[in-house]
Design a protein around this motif. Structure first.
Motif, PDB file in Angstrom:
ATOM      1  N   VAL A   2       0.852  -1.186   0.000  1.00 55.20           N
ATOM      2  CA  VAL A   2       0.000   0.000   0.000  1.00 55.20           C
ATOM      3  C   VAL A   2       0.889   1.238   0.000  1.00 55.20           C
ATOM      4  CG1 VAL A   2      -1.932  -1.118   1.176  1.00 55.20           C
ATOM      5  CG2 VAL A   2      -0.177   0.027   2.540  1.00 55.20           C
ATOM      6  N   ALA A   3       0.379   2.325  -0.590  1.00 54.17           N
ATOM      7  CA  ALA A   3       1.134   3.575  -0.691  1.00 54.17           C
ATOM      8  C   ALA A   3       0.353   4.701  -0.040  1.00 54.17           C
ATOM      9  CB  ALA A   3       1.416   3.903  -2.154  1.00 54.17           C
ATOM     10  N   TYR A   4       1.028   5.445   0.842  1.00 49.94           N
ATOM     11  CA  TYR A   4       0.436   6.630   1.457  1.00 49.94           C
ATOM     12  C   TYR A   4       0.598   7.833   0.522  1.00 49.94           C
ATOM     13  CZ  TYR A   4       0.188   4.061   5.852  1.00 49.94           C
ATOM     14  OH  TYR A   4      -0.126   3.141   6.831  1.00 49.94           O
ATOM     15  N   PRO A   5      -0.198   8.882   0.701  1.00 47.50           N
ATOM     16  CA  PRO A   5       0.000  10.098  -0.093  1.00 47.50           C
ATOM     17  C   PRO A   5       1.436  10.618   0.058  1.00 47.50           C
ATOM     18  CG  PRO A   5      -2.055  10.223   1.145  1.00 47.50           C
ATOM     19  CD  PRO A   5      -1.340   9.007   1.638  1.00 47.50           C
ATOM     20  N   VAL A   6       1.987  11.148  -1.026  1.00 43.60           N
ATOM     21  CA  VAL A   6       3.325  11.747  -0.988  1.00 43.60           C
ATOM     22  C   VAL A   6       3.259  13.030  -0.163  1.00 43.60           C
ATOM     23  CG1 VAL A   6       5.197  12.719  -2.374  1.00 43.60           C
ATOM     24  CG2 VAL A   6       3.897  10.745  -3.215  1.00 43.60           C
ATOM     25  N   VAL A   7       4.243  13.199   0.727  1.00 45.48           N
ATOM     26  CA  VAL A   7       4.234  14.345   1.645  1.00 45.48           C
ATOM     27  C   VAL A   7       5.404  15.273   1.362  1.00 45.48           C
ATOM     28  CG1 VAL A   7       3.095  12.986   3.437  1.00 45.48           C
ATOM     29  CG2 VAL A   7       5.603  13.144   3.424  1.00 45.48           C
ATOM     30  N   GLU A   8       5.258  16.517   1.807  1.00 44.18           N
ATOM     31  CA  GLU A   8       6.370  17.463   1.814  1.00 44.18           C
ATOM     32  C   GLU A   8       7.024  17.432   3.181  1.00 44.18           C
ATOM     33  OE1 GLU A   8       7.396  22.247   1.308  1.00 44.18           O
ATOM     34  OE2 GLU A   8       5.439  21.480   0.672  1.00 44.18           O
ATOM     35  N   SER A   9       8.347  17.322   3.175  1.00 44.42           N
ATOM     36  CA  SER A   9       9.122  17.267   4.411  1.00 44.42           C
ATOM     37  C   SER A   9      10.007  18.508   4.491  1.00 44.42           C
ATOM     38  CB  SER A   9       9.983  15.997   4.431  1.00 44.42           C
ATOM     39  OG  SER A   9      10.778  15.936   5.581  1.00 44.42           O
ATOM     40  N   ILE A  10       9.798  19.306   5.532  1.00 44.89           N
ATOM     41  CA  ILE A  10      10.542  20.561   5.692  1.00 44.89           C
ATOM     42  C   ILE A  10      11.624  20.357   6.745  1.00 44.89           C
ATOM     43  CG2 ILE A  10      10.363  23.001   6.322  1.00 44.89           C
ATOM     44  CD1 ILE A  10       7.384  22.818   5.415  1.00 44.89           C
ATOM     45  N   GLN A  11      12.882  20.543   6.329  1.00 43.70           N
ATOM     46  CA  GLN A  11      14.019  20.318   7.206  1.00 43.70           C
ATOM     47  C   GLN A  11      14.554  21.648   7.748  1.00 43.70           C
ATOM     48  OE1 GLN A  11      15.013  16.884   7.400  1.00 43.70           O
ATOM     49  NE2 GLN A  11      13.217  16.597   6.089  1.00 43.70           N
ATOM     50  N   VAL A  12      14.995  21.626   8.993  1.00 44.48           N
ATOM     51  CA  VAL A  12      15.668  22.775   9.602  1.00 44.48           C
ATOM     52  C   VAL A  12      16.960  22.260  10.239  1.00 44.48           C
ATOM     53  CG1 VAL A  12      15.555  24.604  11.338  1.00 44.48           C
ATOM     54  CG2 VAL A  12      13.506  23.997  10.030  1.00 44.48           C
ATOM     55  N   ASP A  13      18.093  22.767   9.766  1.00 48.49           N
ATOM     56  CA  ASP A  13      19.405  22.335  10.270  1.00 48.49           C
ATOM     57  C   ASP A  13      19.580  20.821  10.173  1.00 48.49           C
ATOM     58  OD1 ASP A  13      20.075  24.982  10.886  1.00 48.49           O
ATOM     59  OD2 ASP A  13      19.204  24.825  12.897  1.00 48.49           O
ATOM     60  N   GLY A  14      19.104  20.244   9.069  1.00 46.43           N
ATOM     61  CA  GLY A  14      19.292  18.824   8.834  1.00 46.43           C
ATOM     62  C   GLY A  14      18.338  17.917   9.578  1.00 46.43           C
ATOM     63  N   VAL A  15      17.391  18.494  10.324  1.00 48.27           N
ATOM     64  CA  VAL A  15      16.430  17.703  11.098  1.00 48.27           C
ATOM     65  C   VAL A  15      15.024  18.014  10.598  1.00 48.27           C
ATOM     66  CG1 VAL A  15      15.499  17.258  13.407  1.00 48.27           C
ATOM     67  CG2 VAL A  15      17.939  17.746  13.116  1.00 48.27           C
ATOM     68  N   CYS A  16      14.203  16.959  10.457  1.00 40.29           N
ATOM     69  CA  CYS A  16      12.827  17.153  10.007  1.00 40.29           C
ATOM     70  C   CYS A  16      12.073  18.023  11.007  1.00 40.29           C
ATOM     71  CB  CYS A  16      12.138  15.795   9.859  1.00 40.29           C
ATOM     72  SG  CYS A  16      10.420  15.919   9.317  1.00 40.29           S
ATOM     73  N   ASP A  17      11.467  19.088  10.515  1.00 40.31           N
ATOM     74  CA  ASP A  17      10.729  20.023  11.365  1.00 40.31           C
ATOM     75  C   ASP A  17       9.221  19.851  11.189  1.00 40.31           C
ATOM     76  OD1 ASP A  17      10.878  22.749  12.999  1.00 40.31           O
ATOM     77  OD2 ASP A  17       9.381  23.038  11.407  1.00 40.31           O
ATOM     78  N   THR A  18       8.771  19.813   9.923  1.00 37.34           N
ATOM     79  CA  THR A  18       7.341  19.775   9.616  1.00 37.34           C
ATOM     80  C   THR A  18       7.096  18.851   8.430  1.00 37.34           C
ATOM     81  OG1 THR A  18       7.117  22.067  10.357  1.00 37.34           O
ATOM     82  CG2 THR A  18       5.332  21.197   9.009  1.00 37.34           C
ATOM     83  N   VAL A  19       5.993  18.109   8.475  1.00 35.52           N
ATOM     84  CA  VAL A  19       5.567  17.286   7.353  1.00 35.52           C
ATOM     85  C   VAL A  19       4.132  17.664   7.006  1.00 35.52           C
ATOM     86  CG1 VAL A  19       4.997  14.944   6.600  1.00 35.52           C
ATOM     87  CG2 VAL A  19       7.099  15.361   7.882  1.00 35.52           C
ATOM     88  N   ILE A  20       3.879  17.900   5.712  1.00 38.20           N
ATOM     89  CA  ILE A  20       2.546  18.275   5.236  1.00 38.20           C
ATOM     90  C   ILE A  20       2.018  17.160   4.342  1.00 38.20           C
ATOM     91  CG2 ILE A  20       1.177  20.004   4.012  1.00 38.20           C
ATOM     92  CD1 ILE A  20       3.481  21.985   4.475  1.00 38.20           C
ATOM     93  N   ALA A  21       0.847  16.635   4.697  1.00 38.72           N
ATOM     94  CA  ALA A  21       0.243  15.555   3.927  1.00 38.72           C
ATOM     95  C   ALA A  21      -1.136  15.974   3.421  1.00 38.72           C
ATOM     96  CB  ALA A  21       0.120  14.309   4.804  1.00 38.72           C
ATOM     97  N   PRO A  22      -1.366  15.843   2.099  1.00 41.51           N
ATOM     98  CA  PRO A  22      -0.377  15.534   1.059  1.00 41.51           C
ATOM     99  C   PRO A  22       0.489  16.762   0.742  1.00 41.51           C
ATOM    100  CG  PRO A  22      -2.502  15.970   0.064  1.00 41.51           C
ATOM    101  CD  PRO A  22      -2.720  16.024   1.540  1.00 41.51           C
ATOM    102  N   ALA A  23       1.556  16.557  -0.029  1.00 43.27           N
ATOM    103  CA  ALA A  23       2.421  17.676  -0.411  1.00 43.27           C
ATOM    104  C   ALA A  23       1.617  18.700  -1.200  1.00 43.27           C
ATOM    105  CB  ALA A  23       3.594  17.173  -1.249  1.00 43.27           C
ATOM    106  N   PRO A  24       1.515  19.936  -0.713  1.00 45.38           N
ATOM    107  CA  PRO A  24       0.663  20.921  -1.394  1.00 45.38           C
ATOM    108  C   PRO A  24       1.201  21.292  -2.769  1.00 45.38           C
ATOM    109  CG  PRO A  24       1.866  21.936   0.440  1.00 45.38           C
ATOM    110  CD  PRO A  24       2.116  20.472   0.525  1.00 45.38           C
ATOM    111  N   GLY A  25       0.285  21.375  -3.727  1.00 47.84           N
ATOM    112  CA  GLY A  25       0.646  21.816  -5.071  1.00 47.84           C
ATOM    113  C   GLY A  25       1.448  20.827  -5.881  1.00 47.84           C
TER     114      GLY A  25
END
Length: 378
Positions: free
Chosen positions: A198-221
């Motif tokens: 099964v496949a989940y929606p593709v997400v946007e992963s926002i990194q800050v200083d090399g560490v994941c800060d925020t994930v938006i599901a699904p990736a907008p736009g």
């Protein structure tokens, strides 16, 4: 499950409704999962005798990290213990050099790369990227092939003089082009031993200083066709590598509209934490189902938008009063704390928010994560 971190803690939680008897190999009794799991063995996962003793009586072994030596996993398999994912798959998440070679062989798009031997070789690699002129190829990314995570073991170097540090550890170093990308994406899939996936929606992963800060599901736009390509790519990688369980494929969306594979993780992943509250079946529940070869659950989202924000270590107020504020301000907020000691920059929890208005959902997640960290006080 080998490893006592927050991934094991949340995987254990997902198995409780199914009555799964969960055994844990943890480094210390204070580890995140060791605080909540009933059957805990304290020991070193790098010691084969410890692993063998732990595995006795287990129906299947899985992991919350990729650091168990590959040869130890082969020994467990030789003992007749099912290991999921198996060593032939997991090595591609353990060793970036092996991963890049395999992805090249099966035609998966990746940044230009090769193993380099010393700073002078880094300069030669940069010259290859720059059409014969090293300065045109810098900066380049250097990674130790094993052991790196959350920005550790990764360097951005702008000259051969800056390339000395990565070689001090005495392990092979992978050089990659610095990709001109719009944003980072992640495609999360789960695959069972008999090949259901099964496949989940593709997400946007926002990194800050090399560490994941925020994930938006699904990736907008995200273009629908490109999103489909990313899901198909992740499913194909899982099949070609024989992955069992959860696979996260971290991707670059380039400025010219392509996707390139950055990293692989064969375990529940930070980019999938949103699924706890935002999907019909979470990544943790599906990982449990997959390693036990049970039918997989529906990965579709429950809401139009879900946002996950990591809570990093900072100057904490009293947590009870932080909860009072966050829960009163946003009754729909979902808080997941890991029971960890607070250290600056350390992931100690995350929050999930969801709804129909992306700007509102993002603001609620950012505020809650900031307040729990202590960087927002009102």
């Amino acid at each position: 499950m080998v490893g006592g971190g927050q991934l094991a803690r949340m995987t254990h939680e997902a198995g409780i409704p199914l009555g799964i008897r969960f055994k844990l190999l943890s480094d210390t009794p204070q580890d995140s999962a060791a605080q909540v799991v009933g059957d805990v063995v304290i020991g070193d996962y790098r010691d084969l005798d410890t692993l063998r003793a732990f595995a006795r009586g287990c129906d299947v072994i899985t992991f919350d990290h990729e650091h168990v030596p590959t040869e130890h996993l082969r020994a467990l398999e030789a003992d007749g213990i099912p290991v999921r994912p198996g060593p032939d798959a997991l090595v591609h998440a353990q060793d970036k050099g092996v991963m890049r070679a395999k992805l090249d062989a099966i035609g998966v798009p990746c940044p230009r790369h090769r193993i380099v031997s010393d700073p002078a070789d880094v300069e030669r690699f940069a010259a290859e990227l720059g059409g014969g002129k090293a300065p045109d190829g810098f900066p380049v990314i250097l990674k130790t092939v094993r052991g790196g995570y959350d920005g550790k073991g990764v360097w951005v170097v702008r000259s051969s003089k800056e390339a000395v540090e990565p070689f001090r550890a005495g392990v092979p170093v992978l050089a990659e082009e610095k990709v001109d990308f719009v944003r980072e994406l992640a495609a999360n899939i789960v695959r069972s031993p008999h090949g259901q996936a099964v496949a989940y929606p593709v997400v946007e992963s926002i990194q800050v200083d090399g560490v994941c800060d925020t994930v938006i599901a699904p990736a907008p736009g995200l273009d629908e066709e490109l999103a489909g390509q990313a899901q198909q790519l992740a499913l194909r990688i899982a099949q070609e590598l024989g992955v069992v369980g959860h696979l996260a494929v971290e991707l670059f969306e380039t400025t010219d509209g392509r996707i390139l594979v950055n990293e692989l993780a064969m375990r529940p992943h930070n980019s999938g934490h949103w699924t706890q509250d935002g999907a019909i079946t979470s990544q943790f529940a599906n990982h449990v189902r997959a390693v036990l070869d049970l039918p997989l659950g529906d990965p579709r989202p429950r809401a139009r938008w879900t946002v996950m924000a990591n809570v990093l270590g900072g100057d904490y107020p009293d947590m009870y009063y932080a909860y009072l504020h966050c829960m009163a301000r946003d009754p729909q907020l979902k808080i997941h704390m890991y029971g960890k000691d607070v250290k600056p920059g350390r992931k100690v929890g995350h929050v999930n928010t969801y709804g129909d208005d992306l700007a509102d959902v993002r603001e609620r997640a950012a505020h809650a994560a900031g307040y729990l960290r202590g960087t927002i006080t009102e």
